[in-house]
Design a protein around this motif. Structure first.
Motif, PDB file in Angstrom:
ATOM      1  N   UNK A  88      20.816 -52.646  15.158  1.00  0.00           N
ATOM      2  CA  UNK A  88      19.669 -53.688  14.904  1.00  0.00           C
ATOM      3  C   UNK A  88      19.654 -54.573  13.996  1.00  0.00           C
ATOM      4  N   UNK A  89      20.712 -53.336  12.992  1.00  0.00           N
ATOM      5  CA  UNK A  89      20.510 -54.388  11.724  1.00  0.00           C
ATOM      6  C   UNK A  89      21.172 -55.622  11.447  1.00  0.00           C
ATOM      7  N   UNK A  90      22.523 -56.110  12.135  1.00  0.00           N
ATOM      8  CA  UNK A  90      23.630 -56.857  12.460  1.00  0.00           C
ATOM      9  C   UNK A  90      22.616 -58.076  12.748  1.00  0.00           C
ATOM     10  N   UNK A  91      21.951 -57.941  13.436  1.00  0.00           N
ATOM     11  CA  UNK A  91      20.823 -59.521  14.312  1.00  0.00           C
ATOM     12  C   UNK A  91      21.933 -59.853  14.877  1.00  0.00           C
TER      13      UNK A  91
ATOM     14  N   UNK B  97      24.580 -46.529   7.601  1.00  0.00           N
ATOM     15  CA  UNK B  97      23.694 -47.125   6.671  1.00  0.00           C
ATOM     16  C   UNK B  97      23.165 -48.625   7.046  1.00  0.00           C
ATOM     17  N   UNK B  98      23.911 -48.877   8.279  1.00  0.00           N
ATOM     18  CA  UNK B  98      23.615 -50.196   8.280  1.00  0.00           C
ATOM     19  C   UNK B  98      23.784 -50.458  10.372  1.00  0.00           C
ATOM     20  N   UNK B  99      22.225 -49.891  10.932  1.00  0.00           N
ATOM     21  CA  UNK B  99      22.942 -49.124  12.300  1.00  0.00           C
ATOM     22  C   UNK B  99      22.543 -50.804  12.877  1.00  0.00           C
TER      23      UNK B  99
ATOM     24  N   UNK C 199      29.358 -46.810   7.020  1.00  0.00           N
ATOM     25  CA  UNK C 199      29.084 -47.724   6.804  1.00  0.00           C
ATOM     26  C   UNK C 199      27.589 -47.845   7.938  1.00  0.00           C
TER      27      UNK C 199
END
Lengths: 395, 340
Positions: B46-49, B42-44, B39
């Motif tokens: 910085x993409x978590x916000x 594919x979800x670095x 997971x």
């Protein structure tokens, strides 16, 4: 009122998110408001190479005058390698590297830019932020320009050259509040006139029998649905892996349907069905029969399919790392999120095991769509925004 | 239950079930870790916000150091060499990994503890968004009452005019109608009049996002009645930075002496702050190179105050006037501050 759209490619065969959005808006400005709308674009059909698939010239498409120009260059063969090196640290890319990156990415089309600058449109709308026509065209057009960035938090957005692009906009149209905050965080655009708008959907009845024919499922067989490009970058590989793990721990009839053009085919699994591209009737047939719609992508600028899922009366499950889809879920209370396998497992259990929960979430999602993403609502807000932008540009 | 789904509780139930499965061993740690690493690819991060818990969770997942480097290779000999090298140095890699892992665990633990302290602080002094979720509402401004005052105060102003918190955007619409390039911001998303530009933003968040000197004028209302004193003094400083030379700040606020009277018990009790007196705003803004004046005050109408009977003793009439000042203080005021 005359509006010109500048997009890298345009046509009914172009189904990419941003370009599709531009066409939906352009056609409705004509059909719903009677405005004079033209599109300035290249002859490209393929977004990965900008290979030309349309002839140059003018054509009327659903009331919109489409003017296609031959590009001077498409995607340079050396772009990917150069991009990999530049995007390792995009914030520190030199101005020269930034310019080279945008030139190599293409499509380089000076005629489109010249037509935008010399045209008599009250406003020139650029869509999306990422490509050569926008980067070179926006500063040239000046305050008549309106930008639909269609941005999400990806490395290219942090290239310094985009600061001038965003700052040049006379108006900004965002698809989500998250996109707006991201742009405000990265660029000096907080006072630029702007609107958060999104896109509308046009629901169709769908063909359930055709959908079953494509998937090989029987009537009433339960399935989760993921629509769109089957691409590891879109999270479909991850979803297939999570689903396989889920089925190892939860044997049963539940299937996963991946419907869309296949870029990266996931490993074969007896409960994962990859259909390839589907037409609108099959798409809506699948949507209306699904137990839940899953959006595994961490990078979405808006996700029109999520809106379509709610329109079809289906709850959603989205990747917690995606700002746009989690914003939709938070604002609507119409679905669940997963930030890892454990949440995925429990969320799928809840969604597939509780029909009342599914219908309740779907109803919330449907109400959210009704408030925000029907075409009359959107076009009314868009008209007000564009009229003010035009008045400001003229003044 | 379909129409009474408590979404927040539903998400909490799912998280609680996740914790239960982990603690019971129903979800083996190795099994989950392998999937979550996929997971993460594919979800670095910085993409978590800005989700604090998710970012810390990701840090905890990343604290695990895999000492077994991949040895596959398209060339059999290279793969063999890699395996020999790995075997030769594995003791040293383990030694280093233990130290790096220990450091990472300590750091993430420290961040968790810091997060709990912040949670505890927010329990005592909740941020405005949480108070609104608990039922406290923003003030509703009577645009019809203050509109002419604001329009007059903004005469000659050029550039963008921001009204925060603008509620449903009525004053923004009025200012736009008067020819100003006005827009609004409000923390609560709500339908604005057609063609009126309203952002969903907290006042200070939005002001902080603006370039210096970006505004021709700033109209403050709502937030000035409920933010703590520290935030209001900060707002005066930010206003000084964001309003251009020749610009204007207008503060529309309830008077603190009449503030509680007009509010519901929930609003009054859950407010994290109280309005300032007009003189205090003048003091704060003057310190930021403005010249302030109290432009208007609205008091209770004469018909609703104590009235001395005609021909009453002047002393009695004066006492009535004094009583009226005590019983019926000004309801609200406008402070107009011009940039020197």
């Amino acid at each position: 009122m005359k509006v010109a759209y500048v997009v890298p490619r345009y046509g009914t065969e172009v189904l990419g998110g941003a370009e599709y959005g531009a066409r939906m808006l352009a056609e409705r400005l004509v059909s719903m408001l009677g405005w004079d709308v033209e599109v300035l674009t290249t002859c490209a059909l393929d977004a990965r190479t900008w290979a030309e698939g349309y002839p140059a010239g003018e054509v009327d498409l659903n009331g919109v005058l489409v003017r296609r120009f031959r590009s001077a260059a498409g995607r340079d063969p050396g772009f990917e390698a150069f991009s990999d090196s530049v995007l390792r640290s995009p914030e520190s890319a030199s101005p020269a590297d930034g310019q080279r990156w945008i030139d190599l990415q293409g499509p380089v089309n000076p005629e489109v830019i010249a037509a935008a600058v010399e045209g008599d449109a009250d406003l020139v709308v650029f869509y999306p932020y990422l490509y050569h026509p926008t980067v070179r065209g926006m500063p040239a057009v000046g305050r008549r320009s309106v930008l639909h960035p269609a941005a999400h938090d990806e490395p290219p957005l942090r290239l310094p050259l985009f600061r001038d692009v965003f700052a040049a906009a006379g108006g900004l149209v965002f698809q989500t509040h998250g996109e707006r905050r991201l742009a405000e965080h990265l660029f000096p655009v907080a006072t630029t006139p702007q609107i958060v708008m999104g896109l509308g959907v046009e629901p169709a009845a769908g063909d359930a029998a055709a959908a079953r024919g494509v998937t090989g499922l029987g009537e009433g067989d339960p399935f989760l649905l993921c629509l769109g490009r089957v691409d590891d970058g879109k999270g479909t590989g991850l979803l297939a892996r999570f689903f396989a793990a889920y089925k190892d721990r939860h044997p049963g009839p539940l299937k996963l349907i991946l419907a869309g053009p296949v870029a990266d085919r996931p490993p074969q699994h007896r409960d994962v069905v990859v259909t390839g591209p589907v037409d609108e009737a099959v798409k809506w047939g699948l949507l209306r029969e699904a137990q839940a719609f899953v959006s595994p992508s961490p990078f979405e600028a808006f996700s029109i399919v999520l809106i379509e899922a709610w329109t079809a009366g289906v709850p959603v499950l989205v990747n917690a790392a995606c700002l746009a889809t989690t914003e939709h879920v938070r604002r609507s209370a119409g679905g669940l999120v997963f930030g890892g396998y454990a949440q995925f497992e429990v969320a799928v259990e809840r969604l597939t095991g509780d029909a009342a929960l599914r219908s309740g979430l779907a109803r919330r999602g449907g109400a959210y769509v009704g408030r925000n993403f029907t075409w009359p609502v959107i076009i009314d807000r868009y008209r007000g925004f564009l009229e003010r932008a035009a008045a400001r540009a003229a003044g | 239950m379909t129409d009474v789904i408590d979404h927040r509780r539903l998400l909490e139930e799912i998280d609680a079930e996740v914790r239960r499965r982990r603690e019971s061993g129903d979800l083996p740690a190795d099994f989950e870790r392998e999937l979550d690493l996929a997971f993460a690819r594919f979800a670095p991060v910085h993409a978590i916000g800005d989700d604090f818990d998710q970012v810390v969770e990701r840090a905890e997942q990343s604290a695990f150091v895999d000492v077994l480097a991949p040895t596959q290779s398209a060339q059999p000999l290279v793969g063999h060499v890699k395996r020999i090298i790995r075997k030769a140095i594995i003791w040293e890699v383990r030694y280093v990994a233990q130290q790096v892992g220990g450091f990472s665990v300590a750091i993430t633990r420290a961040v968790r503890l810091l997060g709990r302290r912040v949670d505890a602080l927010e329990e005592v002094a909740p941020p405005p968004a949480r108070l609104r979720a608990a039922g406290a509402t923003t003030a509703s401004l009577d645009a019809g009452r203050w509109g002419p005052t604001v329009v007059a105060a903004l005469e000659g102003v050029t550039g963008r005019v921001l009204h925060t918190e603008c509620g449903d955007g009525a004053l923004v619409a009025l200012l736009a109608g008067a020819g100003f390039d006005a827009y609004g911001a409000d923390p609560v998303e709500q339908a604005a009049p057609a063609g009126v530009e309203v952002r969903t933003d907290e006042a200070l968040d939005h002001l902080n996002a603006l370039p210096d000197g970006a505004l021709g004028a700033l109209v403050l209302s709502g937030c000035v009645e409920r933010l703590p004193a520290g935030a209001l003094t900060r707002m005066a400083v930010v206003a000084g930075a964001k309003v251009a030379e020749g610009g204007v700040v207008v503060v529309l606020s309830a008077d603190p002496r009449g503030w509680e009277r007009g509010r519901s018990p929930v609003d009054a009790d859950l407010a994290s702050g109280r309005p300032l007196r007009a003189e205090t705003w003048a003091h704060l803004l003057d310190a930021q190179q403005f010249r302030s004046e109290v432009a208007a005050e609205f008091a209770v109408p004469d018909g609703e105050t104590l009235q001395a009977v005609p021909g009453a003793d002047p002393v009695l009439a004066a006492n009535f006037a004094l009583l009226n000042q005590l019983l019926f203080p000004p309801a609200s005021y406008a402070v107009v501050a011009s940039r020197r």
